[in-house]
Design a protein around this motif. Structure first.
Motif, PDB file in Angstrom:
ATOM      1  N   PRO A   1      13.384  18.693  71.676  1.00 55.56           N
ATOM      2  CA  PRO A   1      11.991  18.818  72.159  1.00 55.56           C
ATOM      3  C   PRO A   1      11.585  19.977  72.754  1.00 55.56           C
ATOM      4  O   PRO A   1      10.560  20.770  72.609  1.00 55.56           O
ATOM      5  N   GLY A   2      12.559  20.486  73.785  1.00 53.70           N
ATOM      6  CA  GLY A   2      12.316  21.773  74.661  1.00 53.70           C
ATOM      7  C   GLY A   2      12.442  23.004  74.139  1.00 53.70           C
ATOM      8  O   GLY A   2      12.345  23.883  74.746  1.00 53.70           O
TER       9      GLY A   2
ATOM     10  N   PRO B   1      22.288  17.578  70.401  1.00 57.16           N
ATOM     11  CA  PRO B   1      21.065  18.334  70.372  1.00 57.16           C
ATOM     12  C   PRO B   1      21.050  20.066  70.407  1.00 57.16           C
ATOM     13  O   PRO B   1      21.991  20.569  71.072  1.00 57.16           O
ATOM     14  N   ILE B   2      20.156  20.646  69.468  1.00 55.18           N
ATOM     15  CA  ILE B   2      20.419  22.037  69.477  1.00 55.18           C
ATOM     16  C   ILE B   2      18.862  22.503  70.301  1.00 55.18           C
ATOM     17  O   ILE B   2      17.908  22.107  69.751  1.00 55.18           O
ATOM     18  N   THR B   3      18.947  23.534  70.866  1.00 59.98           N
ATOM     19  CA  THR B   3      17.644  24.193  71.735  1.00 59.98           C
ATOM     20  C   THR B   3      17.689  25.506  71.238  1.00 59.98           C
ATOM     21  O   THR B   3      18.669  26.276  71.213  1.00 59.98           O
ATOM     22  N   LEU B   4      16.387  25.786  70.851  1.00 59.15           N
ATOM     23  CA  LEU B   4      16.061  27.246  70.110  1.00 59.15           C
ATOM     24  C   LEU B   4      15.717  27.885  71.532  1.00 59.15           C
ATOM     25  O   LEU B   4      14.666  27.522  72.197  1.00 59.15           O
TER      26      LEU B   4
ATOM     27  N   TRP C   1       2.340  34.196  67.228  1.00 55.58           N
ATOM     28  CA  TRP C   1       3.065  33.967  68.514  1.00 55.58           C
ATOM     29  C   TRP C   1       2.365  33.654  69.521  1.00 55.58           C
ATOM     30  O   TRP C   1       0.950  34.213  69.581  1.00 55.58           O
ATOM     31  N   ASP C   2       2.822  32.744  70.528  1.00 57.45           N
ATOM     32  CA  ASP C   2       1.870  32.236  71.558  1.00 57.45           C
ATOM     33  C   ASP C   2       2.218  33.150  72.636  1.00 57.45           C
ATOM     34  O   ASP C   2       3.112  33.285  73.202  1.00 57.45           O
ATOM     35  N   LEU C   3       1.117  33.895  73.132  1.00 49.01           N
ATOM     36  CA  LEU C   3       1.287  34.738  74.380  1.00 49.01           C
ATOM     37  C   LEU C   3       0.901  34.012  75.864  1.00 49.01           C
ATOM     38  O   LEU C   3       1.081  34.733  76.939  1.00 49.01           O
ATOM     39  N   SER C   4       0.568  32.890  75.661  1.00 50.34           N
ATOM     40  CA  SER C   4       0.407  32.064  76.815  1.00 50.34           C
ATOM     41  C   SER C   4       1.821  31.745  77.291  1.00 50.34           C
ATOM     42  O   SER C   4       2.955  32.016  76.859  1.00 50.34           O
ATOM     43  N   PRO C   5       2.146  31.092  78.607  1.00 54.15           N
ATOM     44  CA  PRO C   5       3.165  30.980  79.336  1.00 54.15           C
ATOM     45  C   PRO C   5       4.532  30.433  78.189  1.00 54.15           C
ATOM     46  O   PRO C   5       5.719  30.751  78.633  1.00 54.15           O
ATOM     47  N   SER C   6       4.140  29.611  77.207  1.00 55.40           N
ATOM     48  CA  SER C   6       5.157  29.127  76.347  1.00 55.40           C
ATOM     49  C   SER C   6       5.842  30.194  75.889  1.00 55.40           C
ATOM     50  O   SER C   6       7.237  30.094  75.231  1.00 55.40           O
ATOM     51  N   HIS C   7       5.252  31.344  75.370  1.00 52.11           N
ATOM     52  CA  HIS C   7       5.635  32.422  74.753  1.00 52.11           C
ATOM     53  C   HIS C   7       6.518  32.008  73.351  1.00 52.11           C
ATOM     54  O   HIS C   7       7.829  32.541  73.222  1.00 52.11           O
ATOM     55  N   CYS C   8       6.076  31.166  72.515  1.00 49.82           N
ATOM     56  CA  CYS C   8       6.914  30.806  71.366  1.00 49.82           C
ATOM     57  C   CYS C   8       6.093  31.048  70.069  1.00 49.82           C
ATOM     58  O   CYS C   8       4.894  31.563  70.090  1.00 49.82           O
TER      59      CYS C   8
END
Length: 489
Positions: free
Chosen positions: A102-103, A142-145, A179-186
């Motif tokens: 999830p993270g 689990p796999i984290t990107l 792309w998300d430019l707010s703090p999550s940057h994903c």
């Protein structure tokens, strides 16, 4: 003496000669292990092949040796853990969307991506994929990107959303990404395209996104779902720039590398005008605030103006150009931005520019990998600037976000998207900056770093391109005194 002497491996009757994709040393100096293009792992003692083990479907691209075993990664998108003799495969991990923790920051482009690099640390396996993703695989499953970007090919297309902190990029790798430019940057969304692309643009209401492709076609997609709304093809060469007119976004200007700008009516989906008269490919394009005039830059350093929507060429004196209100400014030519050109410069050295909405600060990106800030208008030659370094190759595009709080830049061959926070003068925190901030200069006027004499002394060509790998002795051949020939005597 700088030469390496090698001994060829003896395959004998055990295997066949395959292309080797990777190799590691084993637990002793004489043991070595290599991965082949057919999915086998070859086990070598000294130069003799002693055994082969089937490890993957398709090439074994990467291996890493551990204290008590090995980890391998292949084109099949599987990570395999082995014991120290490759007798047993202890565990396999398939890189799949379903296994993402999830993270994770972002989305996997596809299940089972080809694994190109693998490394180990602290109970985790780090995996690099062909699709530009770095993943962390926990040994329990689990796999984290961790991070992702565009893959093979240059990134040129960049557009920021008119109201939200998101941006879109499009690349030669045939993907369009949001792309998300707010703090999550994903990465929020991705879509595969039939061809690579070099430009994109949001409509003024942010609901549609136009994308220009490398085969001369372009499409307009829904900005939320990335599904096609409409597509056209009138040209055969790369679409180099694409722009919605301001206001209701009634018109769409599409510039191509075959020297034309086509103007389309978005509502009726018809081409309503063609701008002719450019003698080279189109590099930049901006609308005026009324949506009646187009400013175009070309590769031949021409700054041209066309009436919209018909596309009739206009001649406007430079004093008048400054009085026109522009909906955006991404031009690199004209008296207002004469100062952005470095002293030693080709026409194409400054690749991109973007002006803040209050028309005070012009950001530029250039072929030396620098992002620079200039005061606007940058009149007169060699304006003062502040310079920042992060990209490893030429900067292909720069854009301010809707509220000018961030600057977004893309690098061509480094395929990366960089975010910069912009702090107004006087409000700047005294925190450490990781770029070459020029504020440290003790000049009275705010410490710019573009002292003309210093600029004159910098030889960019050498700085950017060559590093000596070992010390050089003697005189270079072209500087040596040659014997005069008979004719010269």
């Amino acid at each position: 003496g700088g030469g390496l002497i090698g001994r060829k491996g003896c395959i004998g009757t055990l295997g066949r000669t395959d292309t080797m994709m990777c190799a590691v040393y084993g637990w002793t100096e004489e043991m070595a292990f290599s991965g082949t293009c057919t999915g086998d792992v070859c086990i070598w003692r000294d130069v003799f092949l002693i055994k082969t083990v089937k490890a993957h479907d398709g090439p074994v691209f990467s291996m890493h040796a551990l204290e008590k075993g090995f980890v391998t990664g292949g084109k099949d998108g599987v990570v395999a853990l082995w014991d120290d003799t490759f007798e047993r495969c202890l565990k396999t991990y398939a890189i799949k969307r379903a296994a993402l923790a999830p993270g994770s920051k972002g989305l996997l482009l596809e299940d089972n991506p080809s694994i190109r690099a693998i490394s180990l640390g602290h109970g985790h396996i780090l995996v690099g994929t062909k699709n530009g993703e770095i993943l962390e695989v926990d040994k329990s499953g689990p796999i984290t990107l961790l991070v992702q970007g565009h893959m093979e090919g240059e990134v040129w297309g960049l557009a920021t959303h008119p109201h939200l902190p998101i941006c879109a990029t499009v690349s030669d790798d045939k993907t369009l990404r949001i792309w998300d430019l707010s703090p999550s940057h994903c990465m929020l969304a991705v879509r595969k395209l039939k061809k690579g692309g070099r430009c994109c643009c949001f409509s003024p209401d942010g609901k549609a996104l136009a994308v220009g492709l490398n085969d001369g076609s372009f499409l307009i997609v829904n900005a939320d779902t990335l599904e096609d709304l409409v597509s056209f093809q009138h040209r055969k060469d790369v679409i180099s720039e694409i722009r919605f007119s301001p206001g209701a976004g009634k018109y769409l200007a599409v510039a191509s590398c075959d020297n034309f700008v086509d103007i389309y009516n978005v509502m009726s989906s018809k081409r309503v005008g063609i701008c002719k008269g450019a003698s080279s490919y189109i590099t930049h394009m901006d609308w005026d605030v009324r949506g009646k005039l187009l400013q175009v830059n070309t590769g031949a350093k021409e700054q041209l103006f066309f009436e919209a929507p018909r596309g009739k060429k206009q001649t406007i004196p430079s004093l008048e150009v400054e009085k026109i209100g522009w909906a955006s400014w991404t031009s690199v030519l004209g008296s207002c931005c004469e100062g952005i050109w470095p002293i030693i410069g080709e026409v194409t050295d400054v690749t991109a520019s973007c002006l803040t909405s209050d028309s005070k600060v012009l950001a530029t990106g250039d072929d030396f990998g620098f992002v620079k800030l200039f005061r606007y208008p940058a009149k007169g030659k060699f304006g003062k600037f502040k310079r920042y370094v992060a990209h490893s190759t030429h900067v292909t595009n720069v854009r301010w976000t809707c509220d000018d709080s961030l600057l977004v830049t893309v690098g061509g061959a480094d395929t990366s998207l960089m975010l910069w926070t912009y702090e107004m003068e006087g409000h700047r925190d005294s925190r450490q900056c990781d770029s070459e901030e020029s504020d440290l200069d003790s000049e009275e006027d705010g410490g710019y770093d573009s002292d003309v004499t210093r600029e004159n002394e910098i030889n960019y060509t050498i700085k950017a391109l060559s590093t000596n790998i070992r010390p050089m002795f003697g005189i270079k051949p072209h500087l040596q005194q040659k014997e005069p020939t008979l004719d010269e005597r």
